[in-house]
Motif scaffolding. Sequence first.
Motif, PDB file in Angstrom:
ATOM      1  N   GLY A  63       0.823  -1.197   0.000  1.00  0.00           N
ATOM      2  CA  GLY A  63       0.000   0.000   0.000  1.00  0.00           C
ATOM      3  C   GLY A  63       0.857   1.247   0.000  1.00  0.00           C
ATOM      4  N   ARG A  64       0.484   2.228   0.794  1.00  0.00           N
ATOM      5  CA  ARG A  64       1.189   3.502   0.800  1.00  0.00           C
ATOM      6  C   ARG A  64       2.579   3.360   1.408  1.00  0.00           C
ATOM      7  N   GLY A  67       2.948   4.325   5.243  1.00  0.00           N
ATOM      8  CA  GLY A  67       1.627   4.752   5.678  1.00  0.00           C
ATOM      9  C   GLY A  67       1.158   4.160   6.978  1.00  0.00           C
ATOM     10  N   GLY A  79      -5.170   6.763   5.377  1.00  0.00           N
ATOM     11  CA  GLY A  79      -6.255   6.228   4.570  1.00  0.00           C
ATOM     12  C   GLY A  79      -6.838   7.299   3.669  1.00  0.00           C
ATOM     13  N   GLU A  80      -7.790   6.911   2.851  1.00  0.00           N
ATOM     14  CA  GLU A  80      -8.409   7.838   1.907  1.00  0.00           C
ATOM     15  C   GLU A  80      -9.925   7.775   2.048  1.00  0.00           C
ATOM     16  N   ASN A  87      -6.675  12.454   1.870  1.00  0.00           N
ATOM     17  CA  ASN A  87      -6.094  11.480   2.794  1.00  0.00           C
ATOM     18  C   ASN A  87      -6.312  11.920   4.234  1.00  0.00           C
ATOM     19  N   ASP A 123       1.098  10.399   1.992  1.00  0.00           N
ATOM     20  CA  ASP A 123       1.438   8.986   1.892  1.00  0.00           C
ATOM     21  C   ASP A 123       1.976   8.407   3.196  1.00  0.00           C
ATOM     22  N   THR A 351      -4.665  -5.034   0.550  1.00  0.00           N
ATOM     23  CA  THR A 351      -3.246  -5.061   0.897  1.00  0.00           C
ATOM     24  C   THR A 351      -3.076  -5.190   2.403  1.00  0.00           C
ATOM     25  N   CYS A 353      -1.544  -3.599   5.326  1.00  0.00           N
ATOM     26  CA  CYS A 353      -1.058  -2.235   5.527  1.00  0.00           C
ATOM     27  C   CYS A 353      -0.476  -1.989   6.901  1.00  0.00           C
ATOM     28  N   ASN A 363      -5.905  -3.249   4.287  1.00  0.00           N
ATOM     29  CA  ASN A 363      -6.517  -2.137   3.582  1.00  0.00           C
ATOM     30  C   ASN A 363      -7.465  -2.650   2.513  1.00  0.00           C
ATOM     31  N   ASP A 365      -8.649  -0.701  -0.910  1.00  0.00           N
ATOM     32  CA  ASP A 365      -8.522   0.538  -1.674  1.00  0.00           C
ATOM     33  C   ASP A 365      -7.945   1.659  -0.817  1.00  0.00           C
ATOM     34  N   TYR A 366      -6.865   1.360  -0.102  1.00  0.00           N
ATOM     35  CA  TYR A 366      -6.124   2.338   0.699  1.00  0.00           C
ATOM     36  C   TYR A 366      -6.924   2.888   1.880  1.00  0.00           C
TER      37      TYR A 366
END
Length: 407
Positions: A63-64, A67, A79-80, A87, A123, A351, A353, A363, A365-366
């Motif tokens: 992921g990021r 992050g 996160g988003e 973010n 990020d 992912t 994270c 995660n 989608d982040y």
Amino acid sequence: MKAKQTGALLLAVLMAVLSSCGTKAGGPSGPSSVEAESPAYPWMAGESPIPDRHVGLSCDLEGRQGGFTCTETGYYIVGEDERDHKNYIFYGDYGSDTLVKLCGRPDCDHLNEDCNARFDSCDSVYYDGSHLFVNEAPFPGKPRVIRMDLDGSNQEVVLDLADFVTSQMGFGRYYAPHISNGVFFLCTTRLDESGNRVAAQIYYKLDGSMEEPAVVPGSLLATLVECDSDGNFVDSHYYETVRVWDPETGEVHELTENRGSGYYGMEEAWYIKDGVICHLNYASGEEEALLDTGILPGEDDFITLLCFPDCLVLHIQHQPKEHEDRRSTFYFYNWAMEPVGDVTIQGSWITLCGETEDRLIFNSDYLPWCYVDKADFGTGHIELHEFNMPDMDWDAIQAAYQETLGN
């Protein structure tokens, strides 16, 4: 899509087999250590080469970049929010099922530009023992680094690259800003007098020891470098050769060729190659096959080996064009190379994270979404636990996501 209550992303445990061996509204206060001693579980076995610290090294998480970070009392995740595509920093106490946006203001709806948890194109989040640091890359504009208290308050810009990148170095475009183990990195490009594109990676230590940013040696250009247990910076991501860079002396040394996804230390490496978890001793050049997992990536599959202080995670990400068929399977092993369970999660972009002494965090989608408890390893049943996230309006998020698809 992460709108779990709406069914846009169906979470399901398809397999959990192979056994063998009150949230604070604004986060914690006061300094704490990022090192922690993991509990002893029945499934744990073997000798781990990974430093016993749970700080979210980007080479061990997906992921990021950077992050995720930890303190003694809790952890922070970038996160988003689909509603405004910004973010946010989320905070969770250890042992809690609740994640909140890092803003304790009672008058805030946590979805506006004044929210303490909200950042443009952020990020990374990093903890230095007393403060949090986040990188922000607003568009238009140049990246900057912001320092703040552990509850998200008292934010202060400690590094602004607008003048430095454009005026002092002549660079215009930038990409991949991130913080890694107390160092901020930024890749930049420009056109020289002949019209050729010139690139460089800038770094700046957040401990205040540098008067201004400097350029990473060219042989490490555009890499994601990570700090090893001795404080050096190791590149094991994009290039055929794994290198180590000492930011104090500027020296760069080649360690070994990059043989696959995994953990590369100063003297040894553990990685996945052709479905086999391998160990490599740099000095002797001897490669040892530790475990033939029998798991090979198929068409539309991506394979990653993630190495943690108490376990290894083999991630197979199946990403066909048909979104409804996308899924991720995570296979868990102890350091005796014994399988201790696996889970499969349906979703387009899942992912791993975050990692703490007792959990692995995932995660969608982040956006942090769910976790598994390490205590379930080796029991024959691994349960996925969804986070309670009171700051997220899932119906509104789903509507925003559907509108995005329509456009």
